[in-house]
Design a protein around this motif. Structure first.
Motif: not given
Length: 399
Positions: A308-316, A341-352, A392-399
């Motif tokens: 979903l974060r990929d979705v939001a970034e691609l749309a933007r 999106q590279q940094a968010d994907q890399q962090r999340t993939i490595e975490f999981s 929670a994914g908000v770090a990637a959204l800058g919240e």
């Protein structure tokens, strides 16, 4: 669900003169004027965990109110290591959030998405319909379709979101890597003697993680949680074949009594686990997204939320490209999205990928370090807040 979410986000972000077509092999129910889908909760309903970042994304496109009435908030998360002293409790105390995340039944999430898709009237829907072939060129992408609305379709941009075993990705020759975990995820709903009170449990064991996620009550069970249990293929086969009583006994021994006695198990499902990652997610006129781009270990429920974060970034990025007069399928535009999106994907993939393996190692010194790190989060509020933001994914959204 990723494809519909993207179509909805594009309809919200792009000018009205940009045509959007959603092609889906599954037959969508036809809309009825003035009809809202009924909510039919069932004990065995499969569910999805939505992070706080996913709430923000669905709020942007006006979908959250229809979801909110039938979901279960995650108010606290208890993380522990079986047989060890290390544990921590995460809550909303250091955030101005109503919840850390939410659990929604897939049937209702799907119904809400489909209903919203038809109500906005912007997206052309071809269902049931399949892409037989796709050819890319400098002028865009040409699709050959099969189904009731088959034929040919030309587009400036094709987004591929047809799952981890994506046939369209394969036909386009897009490279993909796969790392088998030699584990299975066992999924079922569990009735418990005690209420979950909005608490999710993530319990790490030497054999793999075990999660219990809070679910709304149903007539068959006042206290209900969704189980995601990582096991070996051998144990998975045994548990799938076992009686309900034996299954609950083995689960009780692995999970403990934090929810009291486990009283009922519903339909069981299992699937093999592997990390699927697509290193080439964009090319001229093409984006690969969702599980077709990255299918993750289910620990901490990161996969759908990352999509979903990929979705939001691609749309933007695409909305910005239209404003600048750039083509939606231009490689430089799509590479811009990929970089962002590279940094968010890399962090999340490595975490999981790394988290389950970390807790499965038997080294006693490493075990002590894990325990101290888990327990130490309760005494380091800033570090704990950063950890929750990332989960929670908000770090990637800058919240």
């Amino acid at each position: 669900m990723v494809g519909i979410s993207l179509a909805m986000h594009l309809a919200h972000s792009l000018p009205a003169d940009v045509s959007i077509c959603l092609i889906e092999g599954f037959p969508f129910p036809q809309p009825e004027p003035g009809h809202r889908p009924a909510y039919h909760p069932a004990f065995d309903a499969r569910s999805t965990a939505l992070s706080y970042s996913s709430r923000l994304i669905y709020e942007q496109i006006g979908l959250w109110p229809s979801l909110a009435q039938y979901l279960c908030p995650i108010e606290t998360i208890h993380v522990s290591s079986r047989g060890r002293f290390g544990s921590t409790l995460m809550d909303t105390a250091s955030h101005s959030w109503e919840a850390l995340g939410y659990v929604v039944e897939n049937a209702w999430l799907g119904n809400a998405l489909i209903q919203a898709l038809y109500q906005q009237g912007r997206v052309e829907v071809r269902s049931p319909c399949k892409v037989l072939a796709a050819k890319t060129g400098t002028d865009g992408v040409r699709l050959e379709l099969a189904g009731e609305q088959g034929g040919e379709l030309s587009a400036s941009l094709l987004v591929v979101a047809d799952g981890a075993a994506s046939g369209l990705r394969e036909s386009l020759g897009v490279a993909v890597s796969e790392k088998p975990y030699r584990q299975q995820a066992l999924i079922a709903n569990i009735a418990t003697a005690q209420p979950h009170e909005g608490r999710a449990y993530e319990r790490f064991t030497s054999l793999g993680p075990l999660a219990m996620l809070p679910l709304p009550a149903v007539s068959e069970a006042r206290h209900r949680s969704a189980l995601v249990w990582t096991v070996s293929p051998e144990e998975g086969a045994e548990l799938m074949a076992s009686s309900d009583e034996e299954f609950l006994s083995r689960l009780q021994a692995r999970f403990g009594y934090r929810l009291g006695r486990l009283t009922r198990v519903g339909e069981r499902h299992s699937y093999p686990l592997s990390l699927v990652h697509c290193p080439e997610q964009v090319r001229q006129g093409v984006v690969v997204m969702g599980n077709a781009a990255h299918a993750l270990h289910p620990v901490a429920g990161q996969g759908y939320n990352l999509a979903l974060r990929d979705v939001a970034e691609l749309a933007r990025v695409l909305a910005g490209a239209v404003e600048e007069g750039e083509g939606l399928g231009d490689l430089n535009v799509l590479q811009r999205y990929e970089r962002l999106q590279q940094a968010d994907q890399q962090r999340t993939i490595e975490f999981s990928d790394r988290l389950p393996a970390l807790f499965m190692q038997a080294d006693p010194l490493l075990g002590l370090a894990r325990d101290l790190a888990l327990s130490g989060l309760d005494f380091l509020p800033a570090l704990k807040r950063e950890f929750v933001n990332q989960a929670a994914g908000v770090a990637a959204l800058g919240e």
